[in-house]
Design a protein around this motif. Structure first.
Motif, mmCIF file in Angstrom:
data_model
loop_
_atom_site.group_PDB
_atom_site.id
_atom_site.type_symbol
_atom_site.label_atom_id
_atom_site.label_comp_id
_atom_site.label_asym_id
_atom_site.label_seq_id
_atom_site.Cartn_x
_atom_site.Cartn_y
_atom_site.Cartn_z
ATOM 1 N N UNK A 599 -21.162 1.169 5.712
ATOM 2 C CA UNK A 599 -19.918 0.849 6.351
ATOM 3 C C UNK A 599 -18.663 1.542 5.714
ATOM 4 N N UNK A 600 -17.946 2.225 6.789
ATOM 5 C CA UNK A 600 -16.820 3.099 6.574
ATOM 6 C C UNK A 600 -15.660 2.013 6.520
ATOM 7 N N UNK A 601 -14.899 1.940 5.517
ATOM 8 C CA UNK A 601 -13.576 0.749 5.667
ATOM 9 C C UNK A 601 -12.393 1.640 5.801
ATOM 10 N N UNK A 602 -11.651 1.717 6.938
ATOM 11 C CA UNK A 602 -10.567 2.319 7.300
ATOM 12 C C UNK A 602 -9.079 1.346 7.237
ATOM 13 N N UNK A 603 -8.285 1.793 6.508
ATOM 14 C CA UNK A 603 -6.996 0.915 6.490
ATOM 15 C C UNK A 603 -5.950 1.883 6.233
ATOM 16 N N UNK A 604 -4.721 1.122 6.193
ATOM 17 C CA UNK A 604 -3.369 1.893 5.986
ATOM 18 C C UNK A 604 -2.685 1.432 4.677
ATOM 19 N N UNK A 605 -2.233 2.561 3.983
ATOM 20 C CA UNK A 605 -1.481 2.422 2.661
ATOM 21 C C UNK A 605 0.104 2.636 3.116
ATOM 22 N N UNK A 606 0.781 2.000 2.389
ATOM 23 C CA UNK A 606 2.127 1.774 2.562
ATOM 24 C C UNK A 606 2.819 2.581 1.535
ATOM 25 N N UNK A 607 3.892 3.359 1.485
ATOM 26 C CA UNK A 607 4.549 4.089 0.473
ATOM 27 C C UNK A 607 5.927 4.159 1.100
ATOM 28 N N UNK A 608 6.734 4.072 -0.089
ATOM 29 C CA UNK A 608 8.338 4.201 0.106
ATOM 30 C C UNK A 608 8.571 5.731 -0.483
ATOM 31 N N UNK A 609 9.620 6.606 0.325
ATOM 32 C CA UNK A 609 10.001 7.912 -0.064
ATOM 33 C C UNK A 609 11.419 8.113 -0.229
ATOM 34 N N UNK A 610 11.949 8.487 -1.345
ATOM 35 C CA UNK A 610 13.329 8.934 -1.249
ATOM 36 C C UNK A 610 13.488 10.579 -1.321
ATOM 37 N N UNK A 611 14.388 11.016 -0.683
ATOM 38 C CA UNK A 611 14.618 12.256 -0.586
ATOM 39 C C UNK A 611 15.764 13.007 -0.551
ATOM 40 N N UNK A 612 16.136 13.936 -1.465
ATOM 41 C CA UNK A 612 17.234 14.773 -1.559
ATOM 42 C C UNK A 612 17.022 16.284 -0.912
#
Length: 704
Positions: A599-612
């Motif tokens: 069984x293939x487990x699909x899910x979403x990963x949350x990240x925060x990004x700061x950019x200059x």
């Protein structure tokens, strides 16, 4: 399909959000204009919340002329002579204070560029009375004959000003009425034109004009527009004062200490016997005879701005990003029976976003681009007040300017929850024939900008960049003030601004099913024994960015400097975003070991990004533009099952080239090109590039 539904929901939220910020004005307020006998008139109409109307009419071509300017300059000379000679003329201190106050009030009542002035005859009478009392003090001494002549000359000058016959107009010339009908408008027009401007219209002309204004007002009252009105731009007058800047004049000799003491002794000889005054005289006598008094007065400056009345033929204004970006005004005047034309323009944008804009217009000087075309010395000598001479050792070339507030007014329209009173990007023209323009906000359908991109690399089934990507963004002007400098260093041709705007951008990619999720394999895992028997994977920051599905970024422009000569700008920005990356695996943990399942487990990963980021942009014209940008992004994963590779940095570095081609004149159709090279910080061999072609989509445009 779920992602498409999500996009529609988010887009609908963004487009409906601005609608909550608009409401009906408590007061209807707008301006218009009409022409009679080649004379232009402005009218101002108001309708209050209790349904009381008012109509105000002004003639823009009846303005202060050179004679009025001459009057003001003569008053300044009177004021100056009193400053220089009050001691010799035996003017007591209490009288001097009243004279100075009176003259200041009279001079201030004649501002440059105002259509009508109202002189205070009572103040003039008071000044003349005080000066006459000084003559009475001087008469006993026959040596004062010349001084008496000088004072009598000033009194004659003041009486001449008093009897000039300058037009006096009441500041409150509004006609208020409850019944808004053509007959009411006709009655008001007839009274105002006859009594105020001495214009008599026949019955047919009066009917036509009143009907024109009535139906124009009625139509605008009933019209509901997708573009809310934000301000009225009005030509205040077509004839104003321009000024030669810092003209060198011959400086008056001033008053010596010896002259002052001699005068003081004549006024009150007994003062020398006073204990306190004796010390005063002793100290001053030690000073060298002839030393100039240190008393400073701005009017004694050897440099003055000399007024020159000119007529404005037309003024063009370009509104851009909450500013008046460009101004080009054409002025005309007759010199030696020849028509001379002078062009004026601004050197940097002028902020118009906030409610203080109308007052700030007076602070802005607009300089002539070609002042050398005028015979400056001749015009200056003609404009100098009596008793003032041009310094022959001075310059032969002076800058010429006018104050923007003398020429135009910016009347904002109040609305609930509105803080930005700037109009949409537009170019307008004001002249004697078109003296009022209604400025509007951007269409609600254009508040949200949607771009769609096709990634050419995504056409390759093995490339996960995303075949189709969508970007939806909103932009807000923040601090629109500019200064003629670069990092605080003065610069005539360049200008800078801090925190100029903010953008909110939403991203949607991986719409197609191919390579939609980042595959996680056993080689990416961390031993379960090190994570309390739970699954955990080690990834590179670049992989999470590469497989990003959705995201939202808040971008803030930190600093921007424009280089006008080379049609470009340099800007630095910061951003904070939340990204969602799809991952998938078929592993599960059993006895602290990974086992591959079916069984293939699909899910979403949350990240925060700061950019200059830093960008250099070329903007030669409205049809195309391109820029080079470099950025560094710091990524932080918010899910415990994903950790970033400790051997590499949690940073992504991007080099991009972007450009657009405008396909029509109303900026509703643009073609975008973008190339990006994205590199994993710590190992430049880990990288991928994107080659994208985009198009501006007006998804909320309504059919007409």
């Amino acid at each position: 399909m779920k992602d498409l539904t999500f996009l529609k929901t988010v887009s609908l939220f963004f487009i409906l959000l601005p609608f909550q910020s608009f409401s009906q004005n408590a007061e209807t307020h707008f301006f218009g204009s009409f022409v009679i006998n080649n004379q232009t008139f402005n009218y101002e109409y108001k309708l209050t919340s209790n349904q009381i109307s008012s109509l105000k009419i002004e003639k823009i071509t009846s303005v202060a002329d050179p004679d009025t300017v001459k009057i003001k300059n003569n008053l300044i000379v009177v004021n100056k002579k009193i400053d220089e000679n009050y001691a010799q003329w035996l003017i007591p201190n209490d009288s001097l204070k009243k004279i100075k106050t009176g003259l200041d009030q009279i001079i201030k009542s004649i501002p440059a560029g105002i259509r009508s002035i109202q002189l205070s005859n009572s103040e003039i009478d008071m000044v003349c009375k005080k000066l006459k009392s000084s003559i009475d003090l001087l008469k006993p001494d026959t040596l004062n004959k010349q001084k008496i002549v000088e004072i009598e000359s000033l009194i004659a000058n003041l009486n001449q000003v008093k009897n000039t016959g300058v037009e006096i107009i009441s500041p409150d010339n509004e006609a208020r009425f409850a019944a808004f009908t053509p007959e009411t408008i006709k009655s008001i027009l007839d009274g105002k034109l006859r009594n105020k401007f001495s214009i008599q219209l026949n019955e047919a002309q009066l009917n036509d004009l009143s009907q024109q204004i009535f139906y124009e007002i009625s139509t605008r009252k009933k019209f509901v527009d997708d573009q809310p009105s934000t301000a009225f731009l009005r030509l205040r007058s077509d004839k104003i004062n321009t000024y030669f800047e810092n003209v060198k004049i011959k400086k008056s000799p001033g008053i010596t200490i010896k002259q002052f003491l001699d005068s003081l002794k004549k006024i009150a000889p007994a003062l020398e016997n006073n204990f306190y005054m004796r010390g005063f005289f002793d100290q001053r006598q030690l000073m060298r005879d002839g030393q100039q008094s240190r008393r400073k007065n701005k009017k004694d400056s050897p440099e003055q701005n000399i007024a020159l009345a000119m007529k404005c033929k037309e003024i063009d204004l370009e509104f851009d990003a909450g500013t008046i970006k460009n101004i080009e005004a054409t002025f005309e005047m007759m010199v030696n029976k020849q028509l001379q034309t002078v062009k004026f323009r601004n050197n940097m944008p002028i902020s118009i976003t906030n409610k203080f804009t109308p007052e700030k217009l007076w602070n802005h000087k607009i300089y002539a681009a070609n002042p050398g075309m005028l015979p400056q010395n001749y015009l200056i000598k003609q404009s100098l007040p009596d008793g003032v001479e041009l310094d022959s050792a001075g310059n032969t070339h002076y800058d010429l300017f006018f104050r923007l507030g003398d020429l135009i007014t910016y009347d904002i329209i109040l609305a609930n929850y509105r803080e930005d009173y700037s109009p949409k990007d537009i170019v307008v023209k004001l002249s004697g024939q078109q003296s009022v323009i209604e400025l509007k906000k951007q269409e609600r359908s254009k508040i949200l900008t949607v771009k769609t991109y096709t990634d050419f690399n995504g056409l390759n089934s093995e490339q996960p960049n995303g075949l189709v990507q969508l970007e939806a963004s909103m932009s807000v002007n923040l601090r629109t003030e500019r200064s003629q400098s670069i990092l605080g260093l003065k610069s005539k041709r360049n200008y800078e601004g801090f925190f100029t705007k903010a953008d909110l951008t939403g991203h949607l990619s991986k719409i197609e099913e191919n390579n939609k999720y980042l595959p996680l394999s056993e080689k990416d895992t961390v031993s379960p024994s090190m994570n309390n028997g739970q699954k955990q994977f080690t990834l590179n920051a670049l992989d999470l960015y590469k497989y990003k599905n959705t995201g939202i970024d808040f971008n803030l422009n930190l600093y921007k400097v424009n280089f006008a000569r080379i049609m470009s700008n340099l800007q630095f920005s910061g951003a904070f975003g939340i990204w969602r990356t799809g991952v998938a695996d078929s592993l599960f943990v059993k006895n602290n070991s990974y086992i591959k399942g079916t069984t293939r487990n699909q899910r979403m990963i949350t990240s925060t990004a700061a950019t200059l980021s830093a960008a250099y942009e070329f903007m030669p014209e409205e049809r195309y533009s391109f820029k080079v940008c470099v950025s560094n992004t710091w990524l932080n994963v918010r899910n415990p099952e994903i950790i970033l590779n400790q051997n590499l940095k949690n940073q992504i570095r991007t080099l991009s080239f972007e450009g657009y081609l405008n396909l029509n004149t109303d900026n509703t159709s643009k073609l975008f090109f973008r190339w990006k090279l994205n590199t994993q910080a710590g190992d430049s061999r880990i990288n991928f590039n994107q080659v994208q072609l985009g198009y501006l989509v007006d998804v909320f445009k309504t059919s007409k």
